[in-house]
Design a protein around this motif. Structure first.
Motif, mmCIF file in Angstrom:
data_model
loop_
_atom_site.group_PDB
_atom_site.id
_atom_site.type_symbol
_atom_site.label_atom_id
_atom_site.label_comp_id
_atom_site.label_asym_id
_atom_site.label_seq_id
_atom_site.Cartn_x
_atom_site.Cartn_y
_atom_site.Cartn_z
ATOM 1 N N UNK A 10 0.826 -1.199 -0.100
ATOM 2 C CA UNK A 10 -0.146 -0.114 -0.023
ATOM 3 C C UNK A 10 0.866 1.218 -0.031
ATOM 4 N N UNK A 11 2.023 1.214 0.884
ATOM 5 C CA UNK A 11 2.594 2.273 0.945
ATOM 6 C C UNK A 11 3.491 2.738 -0.495
ATOM 7 N N UNK A 12 4.010 1.577 -1.041
ATOM 8 C CA UNK A 12 4.791 1.518 -2.394
ATOM 9 C C UNK A 12 3.804 2.110 -3.376
ATOM 10 N N UNK A 13 2.559 1.608 -3.365
ATOM 11 C CA UNK A 13 1.750 2.120 -4.502
ATOM 12 C C UNK A 13 1.194 3.467 -4.375
ATOM 13 N N UNK A 14 1.060 3.977 -2.853
ATOM 14 C CA UNK A 14 0.571 5.595 -2.584
ATOM 15 C C UNK A 14 1.865 6.327 -2.943
ATOM 16 N N UNK A 15 3.117 6.011 -2.591
ATOM 17 C CA UNK A 15 4.193 6.605 -2.853
ATOM 18 C C UNK A 15 4.526 7.161 -4.473
ATOM 19 N N UNK A 16 4.370 5.754 -5.178
ATOM 20 C CA UNK A 16 4.343 6.112 -6.889
ATOM 21 C C UNK A 16 3.321 6.398 -7.095
ATOM 22 N N UNK A 17 2.443 6.885 -6.505
ATOM 23 C CA UNK A 17 1.013 7.274 -7.258
ATOM 24 C C UNK A 17 0.385 6.336 -8.300
ATOM 25 N N UNK A 18 0.567 5.061 -7.759
ATOM 26 C CA UNK A 18 -0.220 3.964 -8.912
ATOM 27 C C UNK A 18 -1.317 3.495 -8.162
ATOM 28 N N UNK A 19 -1.594 3.831 -6.990
ATOM 29 C CA UNK A 19 -2.868 3.439 -6.300
ATOM 30 C C UNK A 19 -4.256 3.710 -7.247
ATOM 31 N N UNK A 20 -5.062 2.806 -7.443
ATOM 32 C CA UNK A 20 -6.405 3.003 -8.673
ATOM 33 C C UNK A 20 -7.238 3.055 -7.598
#
Length: 238
Positions: A10-20
């Motif tokens: 979750x942190x990685x997807x959030x930090x890289x703005x890849x969370x849909x």
């Protein structure tokens, strides 16, 4: 360990703005992690491939606008339906493959529209059926159970058109709607099943194969351990 993997993912997807948005809930992220053996890097690749596919295919708009006037003709040659739930509240999806004729399906629709219909059915499961099942069960329901009835199946049911359809469906299911299968029962397996399985087996990932139980005509004792007999349709002995 699973919680730590989820938090890192979750942190990685959030930090890289890849969370849909709409696919950022805990259960969705856990599905992608589970599909990639809790490897965050591999799960990230799979997740971002899914988000790109949804954007390129216009999946949200497809769900909202797609119409399928040829549905009755398709179902005539490809009987499939949802029916009740198992003991845990998971929806039961059934296909009567002995009555399926892939060539005739494609006389009434195109391969592209058939795949769009399949995608919309997945979206309907995720957006409508599973939430209703969750409400009735009083707990999150995130998977479905499947029964494939092979009564009457022969090799003519698995010609070129059928193999092409199966290949495309397996890719969509495993790549973009991963870990949505609870259990699959393949019942009434005919004598030619070994040949059919040789065609289907290479299309499936190992994680999917592990959820498949293959049964003959005496399937009731096994199936009813998970699905109450009263919840089976009449055509399967319910």
């Amino acid at each position: 360990e699973q919680q730590a993997a989820h938090d890192k993912f979750l942190a990685h997807l959030t930090d890289t703005k890849q969370l849909l948005v709409g696919h950022d809930d805990r259960y969705t992220l856990l599905r992608f992690l589970k599909a990639r053996q809790w490897d965050v890097n591999k799960a990230t690749i799979m997740y971002t491939n899914m988000t790109k596919w949804r954007a390129e295919h216009g999946t949200d708009r497809l769900y909202e606008t797609f119409t399928f006037p040829e549905e009755d003709q398709v179902i005539e040659h490809y009987p499939h339906f949802y029916h009740m739930t198992d003991k845990f509240g998971r929806p039961l999806y059934i296909e009567l493959l002995g009555h399926t004729d892939a060539a005739k399906i494609l006389e009434h629709t195109s391969m592209e529209r058939l795949m769009d219909y399949h995608i919309v059915e997945w979206e309907r499961l995720k957006r409508e059926i599973l939430p209703r099942c969750s409400l009735l069960a009083g707990k999150p329901i995130i998977t479905k159970n499947v029964i494939l009835d092979l009564k009457g199946v022969s090799m003519k049911n698995f010609g070129h058109a059928a193999r092409e359809i199966l290949t495309k469906i397996a890719a969509i299911d495993q790549d973009y709607y991963c870990e949505s299968l609870g259990q699959m029962f393949i019942i009434n397996t005919p004598t030619v099943f070994r040949l059919i399985w040789a065609v289907v087996n290479p299309m499936l990932e190992e994680r999917t194969r592990r959820k498949i139980i293959i049964l003959g005509s005496d399937y009731m004792p096994t199936i009813t351990q998970l699905i109450p007999e009263d919840n089976l349709p009449a055509c399967l002995g319910g």
